[in-house]
Design a protein around this motif. Structure first.
Motif, PDB file in Angstrom:
ATOM      1  N   GLN A 138       0.261  12.428  -0.835  1.00  0.00           N
ATOM      2  CA  GLN A 138      -0.405  13.685  -0.506  1.00  0.00           C
ATOM      3  C   GLN A 138       0.178  14.802  -1.375  1.00  0.00           C
TER       4      GLN A 138
ATOM      5  N   ASP B  46       0.840  -1.192   0.000  1.00  0.00           N
ATOM      6  CA  ASP B  46       0.000   0.000   0.000  1.00  0.00           C
ATOM      7  C   ASP B  46       0.876   1.244   0.000  1.00  0.00           C
ATOM      8  N   CYS B  47       0.307   2.334  -0.470  1.00  0.00           N
ATOM      9  CA  CYS B  47       1.020   3.613  -0.456  1.00  0.00           C
ATOM     10  C   CYS B  47       0.032   4.744  -0.228  1.00  0.00           C
ATOM     11  N   SER B  48       0.544   5.854   0.261  1.00  0.00           N
ATOM     12  CA  SER B  48      -0.248   7.034   0.538  1.00  0.00           C
ATOM     13  C   SER B  48       0.486   8.239  -0.044  1.00  0.00           C
TER      14      SER B  48
ATOM     15  N   THR C 232      -5.325  13.667  -0.139  1.00  0.00           N
ATOM     16  CA  THR C 232      -4.536  12.462   0.104  1.00  0.00           C
ATOM     17  C   THR C 232      -5.109  11.320  -0.722  1.00  0.00           C
TER      18      THR C 232
ATOM     19  N   ASP D 185      -4.858   7.203  -1.323  1.00  0.00           N
ATOM     20  CA  ASP D 185      -4.395   5.929  -0.789  1.00  0.00           C
ATOM     21  C   ASP D 185      -4.674   4.823  -1.799  1.00  0.00           C
TER      22      ASP D 185
END
Length: 339
Positions: free
Chosen positions: A300, A296-298, A306, A308
């Protein structure tokens, strides 16, 4: 609409009262937290149990339940290299159920040749259970490399007692007992967990965790084989070993973070939830192995936005089962791909 057209009234009424009390005491280097709770539940339910426009049978169910828990938790308050916590947990539950299952004019679709012998089935089930657990955890951090080692141990114990009876109401024999059971059951387990974690250059964290999981067994509310004399209500405990290896970014950049993990679960006597003839039931499905990878990555890009994203793959298959044709098949409720 025609094939699913309930022909008997259906409703559900629940009265639920609960309360809890928390108390926290602070000491120079540690704190104590106590939580106690009480709950009362009274359920009444009517249901067209065959889920069709036909009049096969319906259910009227009454459940009354009392539950109480107490938990004591002590833990270190300082930010020293060595931290600890320890706790005790106790629970008690009393659950009484009455179920009435009258059969309708189309009952021969379910009961076949026995249809002329049965007007209704009545069930009474009472289960009392009490449990206790004790657990402790110690975590040590090496100040130069930020290597953190955590170990914990938990002991679980649960005792249950079943008092069960079912009656057959017949136009030929009148009222007849059709299976009773008084049976105790107890389950206990010792559950270790070890975790190793390290922070690299203040940007990456790698970790490895090994743990043992456990769910106690118990008793289903109703025997789902209404024409059998010997009720089969119990189900066994479930336990597993879980191994996980992963990496997390503390901060790849000011806008991007991510993680990647791989895991393996060795599952024994897996419990699954089923809807059967007279209602819900828990059954043991067999032993399974599960391999999975998740990422997973986030991101911004703006202060107010943001994004996700995550993706995963799981290969979960039964490796042992009472029915040979199930071995090698996918486990219940385990999607192969997720995103």
């Amino acid at each position: 609409p025609y094939w699913v057209n309930y022909n008997s009234p259906c409703d559900y009424v629940r009265w639920h009262v609960r309360g809890h009390l928390n108390y926290t005491a602070q000491f120079p280097h540690w704190a104590l937290e106590t939580t106690a709770s009480l709950a009362y539940r009274d359920d009444s339910q009517r249901m067209d149990a065959d889920y069709t426009y036909l009049s096969v049978f319906s259910n009227r169910r009454f459940i009354r339940q009392y539950t109480g828990t107490v938990e004591l938790l002590a833990q270190a308050q300082s930010q020293a290299k060595l931290r600890w916590l320890a706790g005790l947990f106790f629970n008690y539950q009393h659950r009484a159920m009455r179920l009435y299952a009258p059969f309708g004019p189309d009952k021969e679709l379910l009961l076949d040749a026995a249809a002329n012998m049965v007007d209704s089935m009545h069930y009474r089930s009472q289960v009392e259970s009490a449990g206790a657990s004790a657990y402790g955890q110690v975590s040590w951090t090496e100040p130069h490399t930020q290597l953190q080692l955590t170990g914990s141990l938990r002991f679980e114990y649960e005792y249950s007692y079943l008092d069960y009876a079912q009656k057959l109401f017949s136009p030929i024999f009148g009222q007849e007992p059709w299976g009773t059971q008084q049976k105790p059951a107890q389950f206990m387990a010792l559950l270790p967990r070890v975790s190793l974690l390290r922070l690299w250059a203040d940007r990456w964290t790698t970790y490895f965790t090994v743990s043992r999981g456990f769910k106690p067994g118990g008793f289903n509310a109703v025997d789902n084989r209404p024409m059998e004399h010997n009720p089969q209500l119990g189900y066994n405990r479930e336990h597993l070993w879980s191994y996980e290896l992963g990496v997390r970014s503390v901060d790849l950049s000011r806008m991007l973070r991510g993680s990647l993990s791989v895991s393996f679960i060795d599952w024994r006597d897996q419990q699954i939830f089923l809807i059967e003839m007279m209602g819900p039931a828990i059954r043991n499905a067999g032993d399974a192995h599960s391999y999975s990878v998740e990422a997973d990555c986030s991101w911004q890009p703006l202060s107010w936005l943001t994004i996700d994203a995550s993706a995963g793959y799981t290969h979960a298959r039964y490796v042992h089962h009472a029915r040979e044709e199930v071995v090698g098949k996918a486990t219940v409720m385990a999607p192969e791909f997720s995103g």
